[in-house]
Design a protein around this motif. Sequence first.
Motif, PDB file in Angstrom:
ATOM      1  N   ALA A 253      -1.282  -4.162  19.100  1.00  0.00           N
ATOM      2  CA  ALA A 253      -1.669  -3.599  17.807  1.00  0.00           C
ATOM      3  C   ALA A 253      -1.553  -2.088  17.876  1.00  0.00           C
ATOM      4  O   ALA A 253      -1.682  -1.481  18.938  1.00  0.00           O
ATOM      5  CB  ALA A 253      -3.109  -4.003  17.475  1.00  0.00           C
ATOM      6  N   GLN A 254      -1.321  -1.465  16.729  1.00  0.00           N
ATOM      7  CA  GLN A 254      -1.262  -0.011  16.656  1.00  0.00           C
ATOM      8  C   GLN A 254      -2.615   0.562  17.033  1.00  0.00           C
ATOM      9  O   GLN A 254      -3.655   0.071  16.591  1.00  0.00           O
ATOM     10  CB  GLN A 254      -0.882   0.417  15.239  1.00  0.00           C
ATOM     11  CG  GLN A 254      -0.737   1.917  15.051  1.00  0.00           C
ATOM     12  CD  GLN A 254      -0.375   2.276  13.623  1.00  0.00           C
ATOM     13  OE1 GLN A 254      -0.551   1.484  12.711  1.00  0.00           O
ATOM     14  NE2 GLN A 254       0.138   3.486  13.429  1.00  0.00           N
ATOM     15  N   PRO A 255      -2.667   1.595  17.880  1.00  0.00           N
ATOM     16  CA  PRO A 255      -3.957   2.206  18.229  1.00  0.00           C
ATOM     17  C   PRO A 255      -4.730   2.609  16.975  1.00  0.00           C
ATOM     18  O   PRO A 255      -4.144   3.118  16.015  1.00  0.00           O
ATOM     19  CB  PRO A 255      -3.547   3.432  19.052  1.00  0.00           C
ATOM     20  CG  PRO A 255      -2.216   3.062  19.631  1.00  0.00           C
ATOM     21  CD  PRO A 255      -1.542   2.231  18.577  1.00  0.00           C
TER      22      PRO A 255
ATOM     23  N   GLN B 152       0.819  -1.215   0.000  1.00  0.00           N
ATOM     24  CA  GLN B 152       0.000   0.000   0.000  1.00  0.00           C
ATOM     25  C   GLN B 152       0.850   1.262   0.000  1.00  0.00           C
ATOM     26  O   GLN B 152       0.491   2.258  -0.635  1.00  0.00           O
ATOM     27  CB  GLN B 152      -0.972  -0.028   1.175  1.00  0.00           C
ATOM     28  CG  GLN B 152      -2.024  -1.110   1.010  1.00  0.00           C
ATOM     29  CD  GLN B 152      -3.147  -1.026   2.023  1.00  0.00           C
ATOM     30  OE1 GLN B 152      -3.125  -0.188   2.919  1.00  0.00           O
ATOM     31  NE2 GLN B 152      -4.131  -1.885   1.891  1.00  0.00           N
ATOM     32  N   VAL B 153       1.997   1.239   0.679  1.00  0.00           N
ATOM     33  CA  VAL B 153       2.864   2.407   0.659  1.00  0.00           C
ATOM     34  C   VAL B 153       3.411   2.644  -0.745  1.00  0.00           C
ATOM     35  O   VAL B 153       3.431   3.772  -1.243  1.00  0.00           O
ATOM     36  CB  VAL B 153       4.025   2.249   1.664  1.00  0.00           C
ATOM     37  CG1 VAL B 153       5.053   3.359   1.476  1.00  0.00           C
ATOM     38  CG2 VAL B 153       3.494   2.296   3.088  1.00  0.00           C
ATOM     39  N   VAL B 154       3.858   1.573  -1.407  1.00  0.00           N
ATOM     40  CA  VAL B 154       4.400   1.723  -2.753  1.00  0.00           C
ATOM     41  C   VAL B 154       3.310   2.168  -3.728  1.00  0.00           C
ATOM     42  O   VAL B 154       3.538   3.011  -4.602  1.00  0.00           O
ATOM     43  CB  VAL B 154       5.057   0.406  -3.230  1.00  0.00           C
ATOM     44  CG1 VAL B 154       5.441   0.496  -4.698  1.00  0.00           C
ATOM     45  CG2 VAL B 154       6.287   0.102  -2.385  1.00  0.00           C
ATOM     46  N   THR B 155       2.105   1.631  -3.573  1.00  0.00           N
ATOM     47  CA  THR B 155       1.000   2.047  -4.434  1.00  0.00           C
ATOM     48  C   THR B 155       0.708   3.533  -4.262  1.00  0.00           C
ATOM     49  O   THR B 155       0.492   4.257  -5.246  1.00  0.00           O
ATOM     50  CB  THR B 155      -0.269   1.234  -4.119  1.00  0.00           C
ATOM     51  OG1 THR B 155      -0.006  -0.148  -4.342  1.00  0.00           O
ATOM     52  CG2 THR B 155      -1.428   1.662  -5.024  1.00  0.00           C
ATOM     53  N   ALA B 156       0.709   4.004  -3.017  1.00  0.00           N
ATOM     54  CA  ALA B 156       0.500   5.425  -2.774  1.00  0.00           C
ATOM     55  C   ALA B 156       1.592   6.257  -3.442  1.00  0.00           C
ATOM     56  O   ALA B 156       1.333   7.329  -3.998  1.00  0.00           O
ATOM     57  CB  ALA B 156       0.472   5.709  -1.271  1.00  0.00           C
TER      58      ALA B 156
ATOM     59  N   ARG C 176      -5.186   8.010  11.241  1.00  0.00           N
ATOM     60  CA  ARG C 176      -4.521   9.245  10.837  1.00  0.00           C
ATOM     61  C   ARG C 176      -3.365   8.950   9.888  1.00  0.00           C
ATOM     62  O   ARG C 176      -3.148   9.676   8.909  1.00  0.00           O
ATOM     63  CB  ARG C 176      -4.021  10.002  12.072  1.00  0.00           C
ATOM     64  CG  ARG C 176      -5.143  10.538  12.963  1.00  0.00           C
ATOM     65  CD  ARG C 176      -4.570  11.338  14.133  1.00  0.00           C
ATOM     66  NE  ARG C 176      -5.608  11.761  15.051  1.00  0.00           N
ATOM     67  CZ  ARG C 176      -6.358  12.848  14.893  1.00  0.00           C
ATOM     68  NH1 ARG C 176      -6.187  13.610  13.815  1.00  0.00           N
ATOM     69  NH2 ARG C 176      -7.271  13.175  15.788  1.00  0.00           N
ATOM     70  N   SER C 177      -2.640   7.888  10.169  1.00  0.00           N
ATOM     71  CA  SER C 177      -1.501   7.524   9.332  1.00  0.00           C
ATOM     72  C   SER C 177      -1.939   7.132   7.925  1.00  0.00           C
ATOM     73  O   SER C 177      -1.349   7.564   6.926  1.00  0.00           O
ATOM     74  CB  SER C 177      -0.729   6.369   9.986  1.00  0.00           C
ATOM     75  OG  SER C 177       0.275   5.890   9.128  1.00  0.00           O
TER      76      SER C 177
END
Length: 234
Positions: A102-104, A47-51, A110-111
Amino acid sequence: MTLRGESASAEGLGRPDEVLEVPRDLDGPVESDRARLAYAIHDGLTQVVTASVLELESLAHRAEIAPSEATEALREAVRELRRALHEIRGVLANLSTVPVTAQPIEELLRSVLDRWQLPATWSIEGDLAEVSPSVLEAASSVIREGIANAAKHANGRGVAVRVLASDRSVEVSVEDHGRGFESSQHESVAGHLGLDMLRRRVADVHGTLDVRSAPGKGTRVVARLPRYGQGVSP
């Protein structure tokens, strides 16, 4: 507790193809590890690379109109690629361990919205403090996938995200007003990521996933997850 928010938009273009293949039979311990790796790659790196690809496509269009904006877009694309490199390292570092936290959800939301630069409204209602980490990870995957799909297919029209926690379950909904699709277009497709992987991720914690869409009507994805991964009661 209720949290609400909005995010501003940026231009999003193109539709990069998803080509990473994922194993279909993931029931044994080795297969479970392979599934965990596939989830980590999809939720982070892909997903980061797609963005970043979308940002670069936007750059190509903006360069024709305002070179100063293109310069800033290029800097943002570099930041996205550096973030991708950071997440690759994180995936490699976590291959031998199973995450216990897990990440909140608010931080995750937001991220992801910052990554895709999509106009959005969101809310988090209820107490997530004692929800199973595996359930929170599944909820995070629904949010990531829903927002990513909206960014790629909603033509910048925005997305609404809602997380509602009760005593027995966590419901996550992601809705956009994009072009939508025929349901048959997104039935399970062997060897490819997307909704097929998301269904498996939700099923892993005994939840249910409902996807409603129609051409020109947008898409709504709703996951209903048990707080402790034991199955959602009717």
